[in-house]
Enzyme design. Structure first.
Site: not given
Ligand code: NAD
Length: 291
Positions: A119, A140, A152, A190
């Site tokens: 993000s 993104h 994005e 964001n």
């Molecule tokens: P989340 O915490 O829901 O999921 C992350 C997952 O990654 C978990 O299932 C965890 O077990 C796994 N994980 C952790 N370490 C790992 C590793 N070494 N290898 C493999 N898997 C691993 O997080 P999220 O909200 O899905 O966010 C993930 C990414 O997406 C981040 O970079 C975040 O900034 C981005 N993002 C989030 C949103 C949102 O609305 N939450 C929107 C756009 C982008």
């Protein structure tokens, strides 16, 4: 290059949404998470969400079954061998992402494109860490991925034109509209949205409004579909905090300082919807404001 097999790393909120959208676009998907328990949970979420689409008449039952049959899950990065493009959706921490890219090096070929769903972290820096800067790009997605129409696309300084064109073609295949952003902390959406949500938490912290009055105010007064605190819980307070920290450090201005109340909630493990508590308590229906 047209993509038909993708890998997705991280089976959380975003990873399972990205896998869902890719499966419905006809792609073969390998979903990897380091935590075994995250995988059946992600498959159950995808199955439930597809069932909902079938019930609404937006998806044929057979297409849903075919899509799920194209999914492989694993805790082993080696299962990504054969993927033409890998999308990393692991937690928003640079060290975590860097460790993943290092682990990927021996298992995915040099021609494979690596995309991060970050993000806010610099695509140029992540690209350098990945060891494949010309084949590294930001894709993104927005939550919930199957519903949200935007992706994005962010080029790092070394991203090749071919990588950019391939990522754009993949986003279009997934039915998304593209907004191309320059590589600057938090890109476009964001950069504008998160300071507004952080400001809503300051308004709560200072006692100017309650959770209910802040959310009602922005829904009814600004015509936003969700209140900012409801949105914070939906995004995940841990993710929001990381985004604010990256903007604060990268842009160096106090206006991006994370609200201390946000820091306190994350310290308490109150991450919003995904942990059952944030600015709302999700153990009751409808969720009840906690302040
Ligand atoms: P989340 O915490 O829901 O999921 C992350 C997952 O990654 C978990 O299932 C965890 O077990 C796994 N994980 C952790 N370490 C790992 C590793 N070494 N290898 C493999 N898997 C691993 O997080 P999220 O909200 O899905 O966010 C993930 C990414 O997406 C981040 O970079 C975040 O900034 C981005 N993002 C989030 C949103 C949102 O609305 N939450 C929107 C756009 C982008």
């Amino acid at each position: 290059m047209s993509i038909s097999r993708v890998g997705v790393i991280g089976a959380g909120l975003m990873g399972n949404g990205i896998a869902h959208a890719a499966l419905l676009a006809g792609l073969e998907v390998t979903l990897v998470d380091m935590f075994e328990a995250a995988l059946p949970k992600a498959v159950a979420t995808m199955t439930k969400n597809m069932e909902r689409q079938v019930t609404r008449g937006a998806l044929a039952a057979q297409d849903s079954a075919d899509a799920l049959a194209r999914l492989t899950t694993s805790t082993d990065y080696a299962s990504l061998t054969g993927a033409e493009l890998v999308i990393e959706a692991a937690p928003e921490r640079e060290a975590v992402k860097a460790a993943i890219y290092k682990a990927l090096e021996p298992v995915i070929g040099p021609e494979v494109i690596l995309a991060s769903n970050t993000s806010s972290i610099s695509i140029t820096r992540l690209g350098a860490l990945s060891g494949r800067a010309d084949r590294f790009i930001g894709m993104h997605f927005f939550n919930p991925v199957p519903m949200m129409r935007l992706v994005e696309i962010i080029r790092g300084i070394a991203t090749s034109e071919e990588t950019y064109a391939t990522a754009c073609a993949l986003a279009k295949k997934l039915g998304k509209t593209i907004a191309t952003a320059e590589d600057s902390p938090s890109f476009i959406v964001n950069r504008i949205l998160c300071p507004m949500v952080n400001e809503a938490i300051f308004v709560l912290h200072e006692g100017t409004g309650t959770v209910a009055s802040i959310d009602a105010g922005m829904k009814l007064g600004a015509n936003h579909p969700m209140g900012p605190l409801e949105l914070a819980d939906f995004v995940g307070l841990d993710t929001l905090l990381e985004v604010m920290r990256v903007m604060h450090a990268g842009l160096g201005e106090d206006k991006y300082r994370p609200c201390p109340l946000l820091v306190k909630y994350v310290d308490a493990g109150w991450f919003g919807r995904k942990s059952g508590r944030g600015f709302y308590d999700y153990s009751v229906t409808p969720p009840r404001p906690t302040l």
